[in-house]
Design a protein around this motif. Structure first.
Motif, PDB file in Angstrom:
ATOM      1  N   GLU A 244     -11.784 -26.364  38.783  1.00 29.37           N
ATOM      2  CA  GLU A 244     -10.421 -25.858  38.927  1.00 29.37           C
ATOM      3  C   GLU A 244      -9.531 -26.214  37.749  1.00 29.37           C
ATOM      4  N   GLY A 245     -10.056 -26.959  36.765  1.00 26.79           N
ATOM      5  CA  GLY A 245      -9.233 -27.463  35.674  1.00 26.79           C
ATOM      6  C   GLY A 245      -8.523 -26.373  34.892  1.00 26.79           C
ATOM      7  N   GLU A 246      -9.246 -25.308  34.517  1.00 25.73           N
ATOM      8  CA  GLU A 246      -8.627 -24.251  33.718  1.00 25.73           C
ATOM      9  C   GLU A 246      -7.501 -23.565  34.481  1.00 25.73           C
ATOM     10  N   THR A 247      -7.689 -23.376  35.791  1.00 23.55           N
ATOM     11  CA  THR A 247      -6.633 -22.769  36.595  1.00 23.55           C
ATOM     12  C   THR A 247      -5.385 -23.630  36.585  1.00 23.55           C
ATOM     13  N   LEU A 248      -5.554 -24.939  36.747  1.00 24.65           N
ATOM     14  CA  LEU A 248      -4.408 -25.842  36.761  1.00 24.65           C
ATOM     15  C   LEU A 248      -3.704 -25.858  35.415  1.00 24.65           C
ATOM     16  N   VAL A 249      -4.468 -25.885  34.324  1.00 24.42           N
ATOM     17  CA  VAL A 249      -3.859 -25.941  32.993  1.00 24.42           C
ATOM     18  C   VAL A 249      -3.017 -24.697  32.741  1.00 24.42           C
ATOM     19  N   ARG A 250      -3.550 -23.541  33.053  1.00 23.53           N
ATOM     20  CA  ARG A 250      -2.798 -22.298  32.804  1.00 23.53           C
ATOM     21  C   ARG A 250      -1.566 -22.212  33.701  1.00 23.53           C
ATOM     22  N   ARG A 251      -1.699 -22.676  34.933  1.00 18.56           N
ATOM     23  CA  ARG A 251      -0.528 -22.665  35.828  1.00 18.56           C
ATOM     24  C   ARG A 251       0.542 -23.620  35.306  1.00 18.56           C
ATOM     25  N   ALA A 252       0.138 -24.802  34.881  1.00 17.19           N
ATOM     26  CA  ALA A 252       1.098 -25.767  34.349  1.00 17.19           C
ATOM     27  C   ALA A 252       1.734 -25.255  33.057  1.00 17.19           C
ATOM     28  N   CYS A 253       0.952 -24.562  32.244  1.00 11.64           N
ATOM     29  CA  CYS A 253       1.500 -24.008  31.002  1.00 11.64           C
ATOM     30  C   CYS A 253       2.589 -22.994  31.300  1.00 11.64           C
ATOM     31  N   LEU A 288      -8.536 -26.336  25.742  1.00  7.98           N
ATOM     32  CA  LEU A 288      -7.630 -25.325  26.290  1.00  7.98           C
ATOM     33  C   LEU A 288      -6.197 -25.830  26.253  1.00  7.98           C
ATOM     34  N   VAL A 289      -5.988 -27.086  26.648  1.00  8.02           N
ATOM     35  CA  VAL A 289      -4.637 -27.655  26.634  1.00  8.02           C
ATOM     36  C   VAL A 289      -4.058 -27.633  25.227  1.00  8.02           C
ATOM     37  N   GLU A 290      -4.861 -28.078  24.258  1.00  7.04           N
ATOM     38  CA  GLU A 290      -4.363 -28.140  22.886  1.00  7.04           C
ATOM     39  C   GLU A 290      -4.138 -26.743  22.313  1.00  7.04           C
ATOM     40  N   SER A 291      -4.967 -25.766  22.723  1.00  6.34           N
ATOM     41  CA  SER A 291      -4.753 -24.402  22.235  1.00  6.34           C
ATOM     42  C   SER A 291      -3.469 -23.802  22.795  1.00  6.34           C
ATOM     43  N   LEU A 292      -3.018 -24.294  23.956  1.00 11.56           N
ATOM     44  CA  LEU A 292      -1.771 -23.809  24.558  1.00 11.56           C
ATOM     45  C   LEU A 292      -0.559 -24.612  24.097  1.00 11.56           C
ATOM     46  N   GLY A 293      -0.767 -25.511  23.139  1.00 13.59           N
ATOM     47  CA  GLY A 293       0.354 -26.274  22.588  1.00 13.59           C
ATOM     48  C   GLY A 293       0.654 -27.561  23.317  1.00 13.59           C
ATOM     49  N   GLY A 294      -0.215 -27.983  24.240  1.00 15.60           N
ATOM     50  CA  GLY A 294       0.010 -29.229  24.970  1.00 15.60           C
ATOM     51  C   GLY A 294      -0.735 -30.400  24.352  1.00 15.60           C
ATOM     52  N   THR A 295      -0.625 -31.539  25.000  1.00 13.86           N
ATOM     53  CA  THR A 295      -1.316 -32.746  24.550  1.00 13.86           C
ATOM     54  C   THR A 295      -2.175 -33.283  25.687  1.00 13.86           C
ATOM     55  N   TYR A 296      -3.286 -33.917  25.323  1.00 15.34           N
ATOM     56  CA  TYR A 296      -4.247 -34.437  26.296  1.00 15.34           C
ATOM     57  C   TYR A 296      -4.211 -35.958  26.270  1.00 15.34           C
ATOM     58  N   HIS A 297      -4.238 -36.583  27.451  1.00  9.67           N
ATOM     59  CA  HIS A 297      -4.157 -38.037  27.546  1.00  9.67           C
ATOM     60  C   HIS A 297      -5.171 -38.530  28.576  1.00  9.67           C
ATOM     61  N   GLU A 298      -5.617 -39.761  28.402  1.00  5.33           N
ATOM     62  CA  GLU A 298      -6.495 -40.425  29.372  1.00  5.33           C
ATOM     63  C   GLU A 298      -5.963 -41.821  29.638  1.00  5.33           C
ATOM     64  N   VAL A 299      -5.944 -42.219  30.920  1.00  2.61           N
ATOM     65  CA  VAL A 299      -5.557 -43.573  31.307  1.00  2.61           C
ATOM     66  C   VAL A 299      -6.635 -44.117  32.237  1.00  2.61           C
ATOM     67  N   VAL A 300      -6.692 -45.430  32.356  1.00  2.00           N
ATOM     68  CA  VAL A 300      -7.673 -46.093  33.204  1.00  2.00           C
ATOM     69  C   VAL A 300      -6.964 -46.626  34.437  1.00  2.00           C
ATOM     70  N   GLY A 301      -7.513 -46.344  35.618  1.00  2.00           N
ATOM     71  CA  GLY A 301      -6.916 -46.845  36.848  1.00  2.00           C
ATOM     72  C   GLY A 301      -7.759 -46.486  38.042  1.00  2.00           C
ATOM     73  N   ASP A 302      -7.963 -47.452  38.938  1.00  2.82           N
ATOM     74  CA  ASP A 302      -8.717 -47.187  40.162  1.00  2.82           C
ATOM     75  C   ASP A 302      -7.846 -46.508  41.214  1.00  2.82           C
ATOM     76  N   ASP A 303      -6.542 -46.777  41.201  1.00  5.36           N
ATOM     77  CA  ASP A 303      -5.612 -46.126  42.120  1.00  5.36           C
ATOM     78  C   ASP A 303      -5.074 -44.872  41.429  1.00  5.36           C
ATOM     79  N   VAL A 304      -5.704 -43.741  41.690  1.00 10.68           N
ATOM     80  CA  VAL A 304      -5.377 -42.506  40.961  1.00 10.68           C
ATOM     81  C   VAL A 304      -3.929 -42.074  41.179  1.00 10.68           C
ATOM     82  N   PRO A 305      -3.418 -42.012  42.415  1.00 15.89           N
ATOM     83  CA  PRO A 305      -2.009 -41.598  42.584  1.00 15.89           C
ATOM     84  C   PRO A 305      -1.037 -42.494  41.828  1.00 15.89           C
ATOM     85  N   ARG A 306      -1.260 -43.776  41.879  1.00 15.60           N
ATOM     86  CA  ARG A 306      -0.358 -44.690  41.176  1.00 15.60           C
ATOM     87  C   ARG A 306      -0.436 -44.494  39.669  1.00 15.60           C
TER      88      ARG A 306
END
Length: 844
Positions: A244-253, A288-306
């Protein structure tokens, strides 16, 4: 020590928007309030209104710097420091000072003034920022030679944007308020086009907006403000690596574009690194994110919502886009999903839940029969269950009435736990069922039948099964995670080794393909490239596959793919294989870039050679030709009354000029042969003294008397080409006598560690350590050697010819003063019957 002064910068998108005018207006305002203000340097560029603004302000004199006969004026930093006003006005922060100034750049002058506690007003255009230099060049087609580091401008205490619409600036130019009228048409048609000015204006606005955003974040951090200020729309989309990643990226864009905000994509990594996300899918979504002009980030965390909310608040996000859960309704009924937790804790951040095709597709699944344990452990657990149940039953029966039903059930429960720890889920279920049946038949009233009359016995039997399932599930998950962790460590080690090899450039493509073949147990691996003309094989390893062999294709890029033969890879191996394949593609690209760079270097060297040859023809070669022409014309002239002495001198001039021309042409031809790699020496035992005497025949008679020779009577021959060695020594001796015109020149030879060394020693001015390697570069004449005294090829040719013979040429200081050039060649094996050299060590 005085506190550092403050820096106020007037930032403009282009020349002529009024930066200097506004800066001087601020200087007048401060002066009217009683502030001590002086003008260190202001460039009016002939603009009358700007010059009027200087009236009433104290202007410090400039310092004068002479460069190549031209006197230039620059900011007098020392005068500013001596005057030490409260505020100094310094125009054009990015200006490059004239050579010989106190500092190379004007921004360095300003830094020195600020360190003295003086406040500074200055100006700069957006095109002069170092980070935007290439962008401005793409827009305007002009490379800005004068730049200022972004860090200097970002450290400014105040930045004021001086803005003007492109149309207004062009009208100002048309009225002659920016450039003289004779330059207006050219400026309007080139740099000051509406498109250029609009793009530069946007750059200035965006850069300053980022600067303001930094200041806002710093203010919030200093005042411990952790809630979001909606000053700018920022949309964060959470990615899991699922389909579902591509769908979410385009919707967010689309959300970000409608709000005119920024798009940021975030993936949360588990702290143990055992993520189930596909690296290939994440990489595609990142692209896809970078081609749409966005930026990509990664963080580490076991509590995903937080982790999601902490990141969103750290970047002042206003909206968060999530995909609806892929878990089934029954799963969500038991445990709240990530989306629900994010919505509950989001606060002022708007959350968008986006549905997709994979929503609710993952429900309850039966555990696999195999699990994560090895077959050996599962068989051991099953054997323990089959043997253990009769053993426990026999032991309890032997104990007789002393053992109650609760103790029997506890014994069977311990057996189930032991079987679960050894063999996992299915052997534990077998033990639980067999133990329940045995307890029911032998120990539960009525005995001898598979019936249960008491409710607590039923509960005890069901509890045993539940405990078996729970413990076995924990064991299975632990084994699965341990296996995944071990596999991840192995994959990481292999990928790290592969990446190091690729980065170091010490692994060729066939070697990398061989490593892939060995790592995955394949029969053959072939990399193919698809072009308009079909497929081309760019590398392969292993035995060729049979005609009926099954070939598996793994795509790497749009044009590159791997062809695998030998076995079908499971999905887990394919995931790692893609990473290996990408490294192989990088190695291929690196090899091609290296080849292109080598070709570019060769072409650049050839271009430099052609340029230098043209320069030599136009200068150095013309001198002897002019001498020959003048002397021959005089000899042929019937109008001149020449004596015999005059004729002899003219003939000598022709002869000397012809010799000089011959030497120049020989050096040029030798250098061309070296550049083309066409020098093939014929190595043979060569008598060095003989080669030296032949080389001295190239030295002119007046200089020959200054040459001194020194070598032992028995000097072994060197392994060299006699003709090339003669050319080497002739160039070295000629260079020495030319640059040491008054002192002696010594040519010495001797043995050192199986090598024959020839040393050409002069006592001239010498060469500094930093210039010694430049001596051997083509077309270099150090010092003040005039044109016509060679094209600077002598030492370059000497080194090239010597290296072609397997030797070396180096330069070192002569004790006292001067330069010593050392030629080192391998000593040739001398037969026992060979006579020693008998050439005298003196000039004949």
């Amino acid at each position: 020590m005085a506190a550092r002064g403050t820096l106020r910068i007037y930032l403009g998108a282009a020349p002529g928007v009024g930066k200097t005018f506004d800066m001087l207006g601020e200087a007048h305002r401060r002066l009217s309030r009683g502030t001590d203000v002086v003008v260190g340097l202001v460039e009016t560029h002939g603009r009358a209104r700007t010059a009027e603004q200087l009236e009433g302000l104290e202007v410090l004199p400039r310092t004068q710097v002479t460069h190549r006969g031209v006197t230039l004026t620059e900011l007098d930093v020392d005068a500013v420091l001596r005057r030490h006003p409260e505020v100094v006005v310094v125009d054009e922060l990015a200006h490059t000072n004239a050579p010989g100034s106190k500092n190379p750049k004007r921004w360095q002058d300003v830094e020195e003034i600020l360190d003295a506690g003086i406040h500074v007003l200055t100006t700069v255009n957006i095109q002069h920022l170092e980070s935007l230099n290439d962008v401005v060049e793409q827009i305007t087609g002009i490379t800005q030679q004068e730049t200022v580091p972004d860090a200097v401008v970002r450290r400014a205490d105040q930045i004021e944007l001086v803005d003007m619409t492109p149309e207004a600036l062009r009208r100002r130019m048309a009225h002659g308020n920016v450039y003289p009228l004779e330059r207006v048409d050219a400026a309007l048609g080139n740099y000051f086009r509406v498109g250029n000015l609009t793009a530069l204006r946007e750059l200035a606005l965006l850069w300053l907006a980022d600067r303001v955003d930094e200041g806002l974040r710093r203010y919030k951090a200093e005042h411990h403000i952790d809630h979001v200020w909606e000053t700018r729309e920022r949309v964060v989309v959470a990615l899991t690596g699922g389909t579902e990643g591509e769908t979410l990226v385009r919707r967010a864009c689309r959300v970000a574009q409608r709000a005119g905000g920024d798009l940021l994509a975030l993936h949360v990594l588990a702290s143990d690194g055992l993520t189930g996300a596909s690296p290939t899918a994440l990489r595609a979504q990142r692209e896809l994110v970078e081609s749409l002009g966005g930026t990509y980030h990664e963080v580490v965390g076991d509590d995903v919502p937080r982790a999601l909310l902490e990141f969103a608040r750290s970047v002042d996000a206003t909206q968060l886009v999530l995909g609806t859960s892929r878990r089934s309704r029954s799963s969500r009924a038991i445990r709240e999903g990530i989306g629900s937790q994010v919505i509950a804790d989001s606060g002022e951040i708007d959350v968008h839940m986006v549905t997709h095709a994979a929503a609710g597709s993952r429900g309850w699944r039966l555990p696999p029969l195999t699990g994560a344990l090895t077959p050996r452990r599962r068989w051991l657990g099953l054997a323990l269950a089959v043997v253990g149940v009769p053993a426990v039953t026999a032991a309890c029966l032997a104990a007789g009435p002393a053992v109650s039903l609760s103790i029997v059930l506890l014994a069977f429960l311990l057996l189930v736990l032991a079987v679960a720890l050894v063999g996992g889920l299915w052997p534990a279920l077998v033990a639980a069922v067999l133990g329940g049946l045995a307890a029911n038949w032998f120990f539960t009233e009525p005995t001898g039948r598979l019936t249960v009359s008491r409710v607590d016995d039923v509960v005890a039997l069901i509890g045993g099964v539940i405990v078996a399932v729970a413990v076995a599930t924990v064991v299975d998950r632990s084994a699965r995670r341990a296996t995944a962790a071990a596999r991840s460590r192995a994959e990481t080690a292999m990928l790290a080794s592969l990446a190091r090899s690729v980065l170091a450039g010490d692994r060729a493509l066939p070697s990398l393909l061989e490593q892939i073949r060995e790592a995955f147990g394949l029969g053959s691996v072939t990399m193919v490239e698809r072009t308009d003309g079909g497929e081309t094989e760019v590398g392969s390893c292993g035995r060729p596959p049979a005609d009926d062999a099954e070939i598996e294709t793994v795509a790497i890029t749009d044009t590159l793919a791997l062809r695998l033969a030998g076995r079908t890879l499971p999905a887990s191996d394919r995931r790692v294989l893609v990473a290996f394949a990408e490294q192989a593609a990088v190695a291929l690209q690196r090899h091609r870039l290296a080849a292109q760079a080598a070709e570019a270097d060769r072409l650049a060297a050839a271009n430099r050679m052609r340029t230098a040859l043209l320069a030599a023809v136009s200068h150095d070669l013309r001198t002897p030709l002019a001498g020959i022409k003048a002397a021959s014309s005089a000899l042929r002239s019937h109008d001149l009354d020449l004596t015999e002495a005059d004729r002899a001198e003219l003939v000598a001039t022709v002869d000397e000029s012809a010799d000089r021309l011959t030497a120049l042409v020989d050096n040029l031809l030798d250098m061309s042969r070296l550049q083309a790699g066409a020098v093939t020496p014929t190595l043979a035992p060569t008598d060095v003294p003989t080669a030296v005497h032949r080389a001295l025949s190239w030295v002119e008679e007046p200089d020959l008397g200054r040459v001194e020779l020194d070598w032992p009577e028995e000097l072994p021959p060197a392994l060299a080409d006699p003709g090339l060695l003669e050319r080497v020594l002739a160039n070295l001796v000629g260079n020495a006598v030319r640059h040491a015109p008054s002192g002696p020149v010594t040519v010495a030879a001797g043995m050192l560690d199986e090598h024959v060394e020839v040393r050409v020693v002069d006592h001239g001015p010498g060469v500094g350590p930093g210039d010694r390697e430049r001596l051997f570069a083509p077309f270099q004449r150090l010092g003040d050697s005039p044109a016509g005294q060679g094209v600077g090829l002598g030492l370059a040719v000497a080194r090239g010819l010597t290296e072609a013979m397997g030797g070396t040429v180096s330069a070192e200081d002569t004790p006292g003063s001067g330069l010593t050039v050392v030629v080192s060649l391998s000593a040739a094996p001398v037969p026992a019957t060979a006579p020693p050299s008998t050439v005298p060590a003196k000039v004949p």
